[in-house]
Design an enzyme around this catalytic site. Structure first.
Site, mmCIF file in Angstrom:
data_model
loop_
_atom_site.group_PDB
_atom_site.id
_atom_site.type_symbol
_atom_site.label_atom_id
_atom_site.label_comp_id
_atom_site.label_asym_id
_atom_site.label_seq_id
_atom_site.Cartn_x
_atom_site.Cartn_y
_atom_site.Cartn_z
ATOM 1 N NE ARG A 181 -3.652 -1.566 9.922
ATOM 2 C CZ ARG A 181 -2.627 -1.016 9.285
ATOM 3 N NH1 ARG A 181 -2.654 0.228 8.915
ATOM 4 N NH2 ARG A 181 -1.571 -1.748 9.015
ATOM 5 N NE ARG A 230 6.874 -0.991 10.178
ATOM 6 C CZ ARG A 230 5.723 -0.896 9.514
ATOM 7 N NH1 ARG A 230 5.647 -0.181 8.407
ATOM 8 N NH2 ARG A 230 4.663 -1.526 9.949
ATOM 9 N NE ARG A 286 2.467 -5.510 10.974
ATOM 10 C CZ ARG A 286 3.469 -5.268 10.145
ATOM 11 N NH1 ARG A 286 4.633 -5.846 10.328
ATOM 12 N NH2 ARG A 286 3.309 -4.450 9.135
ATOM 13 N NE ARG A 302 7.409 -3.086 5.807
ATOM 14 C CZ ARG A 302 6.097 -2.870 5.940
ATOM 15 N NH1 ARG A 302 5.393 -2.425 4.925
ATOM 16 N NH2 ARG A 302 5.503 -3.144 7.072
ATOM 17 C CE LYS A 351 -2.076 -0.949 3.932
ATOM 18 N NZ LYS A 351 -1.597 -2.276 4.315
HETATM 19 P P1 ADP Z 1 1.475 -2.189 7.549
HETATM 20 O O1 ADP Z 1 0.431 -1.750 6.564
HETATM 21 O O2 ADP Z 1 2.679 -2.718 6.901
HETATM 22 O O3 ADP Z 1 0.939 -3.068 8.635
HETATM 23 P P2 ADP Z 1 1.476 0.434 8.814
HETATM 24 O O4 ADP Z 1 2.670 1.291 8.791
HETATM 25 O O5 ADP Z 1 0.291 0.864 8.038
HETATM 26 O O6 ADP Z 1 2.015 -0.970 8.342
HETATM 27 O O7 ADP Z 1 1.002 0.208 10.310
HETATM 28 C C1 ADP Z 1 1.875 -0.192 11.332
HETATM 29 C C2 ADP Z 1 1.163 -0.251 12.670
HETATM 30 O O8 ADP Z 1 0.617 1.037 12.991
HETATM 31 C C3 ADP Z 1 -0.042 -1.179 12.712
HETATM 32 O O9 ADP Z 1 0.328 -2.515 12.964
HETATM 33 C C4 ADP Z 1 -0.841 -0.562 13.879
HETATM 34 O O10 ADP Z 1 -0.300 -0.892 15.120
HETATM 35 C C5 ADP Z 1 -0.631 0.922 13.653
HETATM 36 N N1 ADP Z 1 -1.686 1.489 12.783
HETATM 37 C C6 ADP Z 1 -1.520 2.083 11.571
HETATM 38 N N2 ADP Z 1 -2.697 2.457 11.037
HETATM 39 C C7 ADP Z 1 -3.650 2.103 11.935
HETATM 40 C C8 ADP Z 1 -5.073 2.185 11.976
HETATM 41 N N3 ADP Z 1 -5.767 2.739 10.974
HETATM 42 N N4 ADP Z 1 -5.707 1.687 13.071
HETATM 43 C C9 ADP Z 1 -5.047 1.148 14.087
HETATM 44 N N5 ADP Z 1 -3.707 1.016 14.111
HETATM 45 C C10 ADP Z 1 -3.004 1.481 13.059
#
Ligand code: ADP
Ligand code: ZN
Length: 210
Positions: free
Chosen positions: A88, A156, A167, A123, A13
């Site tokens: 999400r 990360r 996740r 990554r 994404k």
């Molecule tokens: P990825 O899409 O690779 O999981 P992100 O950088 O989008 O990585 O998100 C990393 C972390 O940030 C998630 O695992 C969560 O803990 C938090 N996070 C990001 N966006 C949200 C969201 N919309 N709602 C809840 N937690 C979020």
């Protein structure tokens, strides 16, 4: 154009958000990047989010909803935006509707679970500017160095194999139902994530023109 990018962690994404951002000149709003930035700066919100992020859990809805509300009210979002990593959960999507935010399209990037683990373990990210790379699929010009800002690339914490499985299950339980949510509005388009970033980008661009 107001867009949402959906997909499992590691579906790409963020990478596609950058491409759309460059082509359409609209900002990418990544809740993950905003939270990581807050964490780095040691803000209250960052401290609250840390234990959730590190465990591969979702940060509470009210926290992320607040972040997005604030960010979307900024001037640069007036002509459109790309939401990467938000919503999400169903309550987050409902909150977005309640804010009166009109969404034009929801692009869901599909990648099978079997491929997610290797994507995430390879990554590498730049904590300074948020750019992401992959050891195999998206190498920086110079190993271990960010193309954009020259900072060091790191893995990360939540990309470690143990956390990745958590996740993924969070994704299936809490985020995947959003596909139905947006299919019902007629806004959902599905793109199969390809091995090559450029191939996925071509499909994403095509889906935006339809
Ligand atoms: P990825 O899409 O690779 O999981 P992100 O950088 O989008 O990585 O998100 C990393 C972390 O940030 C998630 O695992 C969560 O803990 C938090 N996070 C990001 N966006 C949200 C969201 N919309 N709602 C809840 N937690 C979020
Ligand atoms: Zn950088």
């Amino acid at each position: 154009m107001n867009l949402i990018l959906l997909g499992a962690p590691g579906a790409g994404k963020g990478t596609q958000a950058e491409k759309i951002c460059a082509k359409y000149s609209i900002p990418a709003v990544s809740t993950g990047n905003i939270i990581r930035e807050a964490l780095k700066n040691g803000t209250d919100m960052g401290l609250k989010a840390k234990s959730y992020i590190d465990a591969g859990k979702l940060v509470p809805d009210d926290v992320v909803i607040g972040i997005v509300k604030e960010r979307l009210s900024e001037d640069d979002c007036k002509n459109g935006f790309i939401l990467d990593g938000f919503p999400r959960t169903i309550p987050q999507a409902e909150a977005l509707d309640k804010m009166g935010v009109r969404i034009d399209k929801v692009v869901d990037i599909e990648v099978p679970d079997e491929k997610i683990a290797s994507r995430l373990s390879g990554r590498r990210v730049c904590l300074k500017c948020g750019a992401t790379y992959h050891l195999e699929f998206k190498k920086p010009a110079k190993e271990g160095v960010c193309d954009v800002c020259g900072d060091e690339l790191v893995q990360r914490k939540d990309d470690s194999p143990e956390t990745v499985l958590d996740r993924l299950s969070v994704y299936h339980e809490q985020t995947e139902p959003l596909k139905d949510y947006y299919a019902k509005t007629g806004k959902l388009v599905i793109v199969e994530g390809q091995e090559n970033v450029e191939d996925t980008t071509a499909l994403v661009f095509k889906s935006l023109e339809e």
